[in-house]
Design a protein around this motif. Structure first.
Motif, PDB file in Angstrom:
ATOM      1  N   SER A 308     135.781 -64.888 -69.807  1.00 47.95           N
ATOM      2  CA  SER A 308     136.474 -65.251 -68.573  1.00 47.95           C
ATOM      3  C   SER A 308     136.125 -66.678 -68.164  1.00 47.95           C
ATOM      4  O   SER A 308     136.995 -67.460 -67.760  1.00 47.95           O
ATOM      5  CB  SER A 308     136.104 -64.297 -67.440  1.00 47.95           C
ATOM      6  N   ALA A 309     134.838 -67.030 -68.294  1.00 50.21           N
ATOM      7  CA  ALA A 309     134.404 -68.377 -67.903  1.00 50.21           C
ATOM      8  C   ALA A 309     135.097 -69.430 -68.766  1.00 50.21           C
ATOM      9  O   ALA A 309     135.602 -70.439 -68.260  1.00 50.21           O
ATOM     10  CB  ALA A 309     132.892 -68.495 -68.036  1.00 50.21           C
ATOM     11  N   ILE A 310     135.139 -69.204 -70.053  1.00 46.00           N
ATOM     12  CA  ILE A 310     135.768 -70.194 -70.946  1.00 46.00           C
ATOM     13  C   ILE A 310     137.265 -70.292 -70.672  1.00 46.00           C
ATOM     14  O   ILE A 310     137.853 -71.370 -70.676  1.00 46.00           O
ATOM     15  CB  ILE A 310     135.489 -69.819 -72.414  1.00 46.00           C
ATOM     16  N   LYS A 311     137.855 -69.130 -70.401  1.00 50.18           N
ATOM     17  CA  LYS A 311     139.278 -69.121 -70.104  1.00 50.18           C
ATOM     18  C   LYS A 311     139.545 -69.935 -68.849  1.00 50.18           C
ATOM     19  O   LYS A 311     140.496 -70.717 -68.777  1.00 50.18           O
ATOM     20  CB  LYS A 311     139.737 -67.676 -69.917  1.00 50.18           C
ATOM     21  N   GLU A 312     138.661 -69.784 -67.861  1.00 48.81           N
ATOM     22  CA  GLU A 312     138.780 -70.501 -66.603  1.00 48.81           C
ATOM     23  C   GLU A 312     138.677 -72.001 -66.827  1.00 48.81           C
ATOM     24  O   GLU A 312     139.485 -72.788 -66.355  1.00 48.81           O
ATOM     25  CB  GLU A 312     137.637 -70.057 -65.675  1.00 48.81           C
TER      26      GLU A 312
END
Ligand code: SF4
Ligand code: FES
Lengths: 766, 173
Positions: A308-312
């Motif tokens: 999720s963090a990388i996607k963000e």
């Protein structure tokens, strides 16, 4: 429809097709006839004489396995005379047979044992000492007790007709005849089919020697996980351990009958319960640090948060999802849904050796099943080496030629072993197989292509003629081809179309679910596996990999994986890919999951769970689904393999309407309906191909040496290396000094020495 | 009626009952003072199993699994193994032997089918009947408990001679 004739069997009149074997007809109509040497689709032998029947107007009893039915035949299969004869025959067969059923691994599934129950006498009249022969090994895979042999010669015929190897033969004369190998050591492809068809305990699986008895094993029918032929096999499990693999069944069979290759038969199960299996999820909290065991909850949480963090931070396209042609359709489909619906990335692919997308997009004829190959009239094989890489296809081609009289045309730069069955072998320069396609598709290029391939134009013309004059079924099989060549081959039927012949395709991808992973759509992502590795650390910041990258992908890109922010790997074992993984999730092997594989004939076949997942592993699709759930995504996938398959059936057109219950019968596998493409314009591809071929070296030397048996088959892989005997094969399978079974564990001791030797070599920097 | 007749009646009943008791006192006693005295068991008594060895001490069992297959209560567990060493060095008579041989006496019903099934006379019923344990798990006996060379025999029984009549019902008293 063949001509019908009337035969009377035991007073009942039947109408049957002319020319069929009497034994088949009797059995089909419910008149049991015992047999040993008779084996459907093999040359006739008539040596056991258990199948004796009385045919009116014929002197003496006749062997029903060699007699074809004719009109007005009157047959008796049951009478006092016949019973006496059969009992007599069985007594002879047992004359030399030792009474060691308790220690014989065949005991419990032995045809000789079964027929002895029916036709044996309680007392033995022979009192002479039996012809003693010591037990021995014929190869690391084949254990042999010559004394148990009844000389039905199924093994030799299978070896010759199926495998084309003639490795196992009868030696000696008269009562001293035994089944043996040249030099008493088998240097063949070690398929073990002789073991499977032997009706006695003469030839036995040496890797499963004295481990269990057949009735103790729970048999689960599943699909092989090695090559793309998709043979049906039966896993024998005891408790939570898979102990052996045999072909589907001794009586009812899948597409492969009792055929399996060395990998399917011997290497299918040793890795399942191997001690090197990953036991728990593991997390590497710090780059360069150690992998630390974690619980599933921790691991899933960790993966979901990081993804999720990388996607963000970098957007969804920074995440790459990589499936595998070794995994089930269900797993790959879940991965695709995960990529598209949860992550929202275009960057998904699978770690296949090559993509078949161009072929399937332009496919102008249906796929050929293995049965189609067996009964084809013309077979054209371009490139590839089925006898090593897709052994069942190799066997079908061989049998089509030998037993079916098919015309087999081989275009290859290597004189592969199948050459000896070829009616025509077009021996081209290395790497110019595609020129042959060019010449087949474009009449104007024949001369140019012939020059590049280093063959006579007449040879090409001959192939062209064979295709345009062929009658009946024509199967075009091909190995790895460039995208342009794939499109051309896919369109060949339109060039040679005529209503006198039916064209069928048989692509030869390398992995068990190469076709399935293509069908699921994973191969149509925006990047290939190598492109993804090249983009690692740049466009792609995180990779979610189910399975592992192939060696050929990682070659020259060893550093790529270390450049990623996050690498999640679902695997069975530690591999080159897990080395850099930030999270390793233990996946369940094919023996522990339900699912489907799609083979190179487009047949979807069931994979069934034989044992519960070992250690803490979980099915691949379940892991992906849990990660998706932890990311808060409504996945829309119900948590069962059959529900995912229903989803596949709803979304993949070729699989429309399929359900698990429809795939139940493995003897009649379901072929998915790949769309047949219209006639396309291929002039562009012809130009591309001509341009590539123009660069080929016209002076290159041809490869004249036939590669040795097993040069691909015996290669050690992550799975095959878990079987100690495979190391022995990979090391060249030398004949040990002592092959007697009572000598200290020949194969293992030698193997251990070999392994030590190799380790020393590795240490010495070799 | 009256107390008198009650007394007469009950005295009669007591005398009748006690006459049986007293008539038995001088006769031979059936009670065996187990465990102070050994119990006599029949030669074909089915007690705890014995796994036999041949004259050289090699285990006779070849792990054919026929006993396990015959067992109606599914209490025999075997793991077969290959032992290709020469006869002198190996464990069993054959190069196939039972690496593990367990009988679960929590399930065994002492029917003797395993003994009948055995093609090698490797398993028989012994006479040991003292199988009670404090812990259920101890009812699982392994090869170490069952092998004739290792099984501890209880001192608390004796086997009747073949012609000895030990069955109480027919005992001449
Ligand atoms: S080894 Fe088996 S298959 Fe071969 S001849 Fe003997 S009994 Fe038949
Ligand atoms: S089956 Fe006919 S002779 Fe063997």
């Amino acid at each position: 429809m063949a001509e019908l004739v009337k035969v009377t069997i035991n007073g009942e009149v039947y109408e049957v097709e002319k020319g069929r074997l009497l034994i088949d007809v009797c059995r089909e109509k419910g008149h049991a006839v015992p047999s040993f040497c008779y084996y459907a689709d093999l040359a006739l032998q008539a040596s056991c004489r258990m199948c004796l029947v009385r045919i009116e107007k014929m002197p003496k009893l006749q062997t029903s396995c060699t007699v074809t039915v004719t009109d007005g035949m009157v047959v008796t299969t049951e009478s006092e005379e016949i019973e006496k004869a059969r009992r007599g025959m069985l007594e002879f067969l047992l004359a030399n047979h030792p009474l060691d059923c308790p220690v014989c691994d065949r005991g419990g599934e032995c045809e000789l044992q079964e027929l002895t129950f029916d036709w044996g006498n309680l007392e033995e009249r022979f009192i002479e000492p039996k012809n003693y022969q010591p037990e021995r090994y014929l190869s690391p895979m084949v254990a042999n007790d010559p004394q148990r042999c009844i000389l039905c010669k199924r093994c030799t015929r299978v070896c010759d007709e199926w495998m084309g190897e003639e490795a196992i033969e009868a030696g000696g004369r008269g009562v001293a005849t035994i089944i043996s190998a040249y030099g008493d050591w088998l240097n063949c492809s070690q398929c073990g089919n002789c073991i499977e068809v032997c009706p006695t305990g003469t030839l036995l699986d040496a890797t499963y020697r004295h481990q269990a008895r057949p009735w103790e094993l729970v048999r689960t029918v599943s699909t092989c996980t090695f090559c793309s032929d998709g043979c049906q096999l039966a896993l024998g499990a005891r408790g939570e351990e898979v102990l052996r693999t045999v072909a589907r069944d001794r009586y009812v069979n899948g597409i492969n009958g009792e055929f399996l290759c060395v990998k399917g038969r011997f290497a299918s199960h040793p890795f399942v319960n191997h001690e090197a299996r990953l036991r728990t999820p593991m997390i590497r909290y710090r780059k360069g640090g150690k992998l630390v065991p974690a619980t599933w909850d921790q691991a899933i949480e960790f993966v979901a948060q990081r993804l999720s963090a990388i996607k963000e931070e970098h957007g969804p396209q920074a995440i790459g999802i990589v499936g595998s042609p070794r995994l089930t359709n269900e797993a790959n489909y879940t991965l695709l849904r995960f990529a598209r619906d949860v992550i929202g990335t275009e960057h998904y692919t699978a770690t296949d050796a090559f993509s078949l997308v161009p072929f399937f997009e332009n496919m102008g004829a249906p796929l050929a099943t293995h049965r189609d190959i067996r009964y084809a009239q013309t077979i054209l094989l371009i490139g590839g080496e089925p006898e090593e890489l897709q052994p069942l296809t190799g066997k079908q081609i061989r049998q089509a030629v030998r037993n079916g009289g098919a015309r087999f045309i081989l275009i290859n730069s290597v004189p592969i072993r199948l050459k000896k069955n070829a009616a025509q072998f077009v021996h081209v320069r290395p790497g110019t197989e595609e020129a042959a396609l060019l010449a087949l598709a474009d009449a104007d290029s024949v001369e140019f292509a012939a020059r590049k391939m280093g063959v006579e134009t007449s040879e090409i013309e001959q192939v062209r003629r064979a295709l345009s004059e062929a009658q009946g079924t024509v199967v075009i099989a091909f190995g790895e081809l460039s995208p342009a060549a794939q499109k051309i081959v896919a369109q060949l039927p339109y060039i040679y179309a005529d209503d006198r012949r039916r064209f069928l395709f048989h692509p030869l991808p390398l992995f068990n679910n190469s076709v399935g992973v293509h069908d699921m759509g994973l191969m149509s992502g925006a990047m290939t596996a190598t492109e993804m590795l090249d983009a690692a650390g740049k466009g792609v910041r995180a990779l979610y990999v189910a399975g592992s990258f192939l060696q050929q992908h990682l070659k020259g890109r060893e550093e790529a994986l270390s450049k990623l922010d996050l690498l999640v790997v679902q695997e069975l074992f530690e591999t080159a890919t897990t080395e850099y993984a930030d999270v390793v999730l233990p996946a369940a092997s094919f023996a522990e999951v339900d699912g489907t594989f799609t083979n190179n004939a487009g047949q979807v076949q069931r994979v069934r769970q034989a044992i519960p997942p070992v250690h803490l592993s979980k099915p691949d699709w379940l892991i992906v689904a849990s990660v998706a759930e932890a990311m808060g995504a409504r996945f829309g996938i119900e948590l069962s393999a059959s529900a995912i398959f229903r989803d596949i059936a709803a979304n993949v057109p070729a699989y429309q309407g399929l359900r698990y219950p429809l795939l139940k019968d493995e003897s009649r596998p379901v072929q998915v309906k790949h769309e047949i493409a219209q006639r396309r314009d291929i002039s562009g591809e012809i130009e591309t191909l001509r341009a590539t071929i123009a660069q080929a070296d016209e002076t290159a030397a041809k490869i004249t040496e036939t590669p040795p048996v097993g040069h691909e088959l015996f290669k050690l892989g992550t799975l095959t290396e878990k079987l100690p005997q495979f190391h022995y094969l990979a090391a060249g399978n030398p004949k040990p000094e002592n092959t007697l079974a009572s000598s200290p564990l020949v194969q293992l001791t030698i193997d251990a020495a070999l392994r030590r030797q190799r380790q020393e070599m590795a240490l010495a920097g070799d | 009626m009256s107390i008198i007749s009650d007394i007469v009646e009950s005295t009669k009943a007591i005398i009748k009952g006690m006459s049986v008791t007293f008539s038995k006192i001088p006769k031979e006693k059936w009670t065996v003072q187990y465990p102070d005295e050994p119990v006599t068991v029949q030669p074909r008594y089915r007690g705890q199993h014995l796994l036999h060895v041949d004259e050289n001490g090699k285990e006779k069992c070849v792990a054919c699994f026929l006993c396990a297959a015959a067992c109606p209560s599914d209490c025999i567990y075997i793991v077969a193994a290959d032992d290709p060493r020469p006869y002198e060095e190996r464990i069993g008579v054959d190069n196939r032997y039972a690496a593990v041989y367990n009988i679960d006496y929590g399930r065994c019903i002492f029917c003797g089918f395993c003994v009948e099934a055995c093609p090698k006379d490797a398993i028989t019923h012994g006479y040991n009947f003292e199988l009670s344990v404090y812990n259920r798990a101890d009812l699982l006996k392994t090869k170490d408990d069952l092998l004739i060379t290792k099984q501890k025999q209880s001192p608390n029984y004796r086997v009747a001679w073949a012609d000895e009549d030990v069955d109480s019902e027919y005992k001449v008293v």
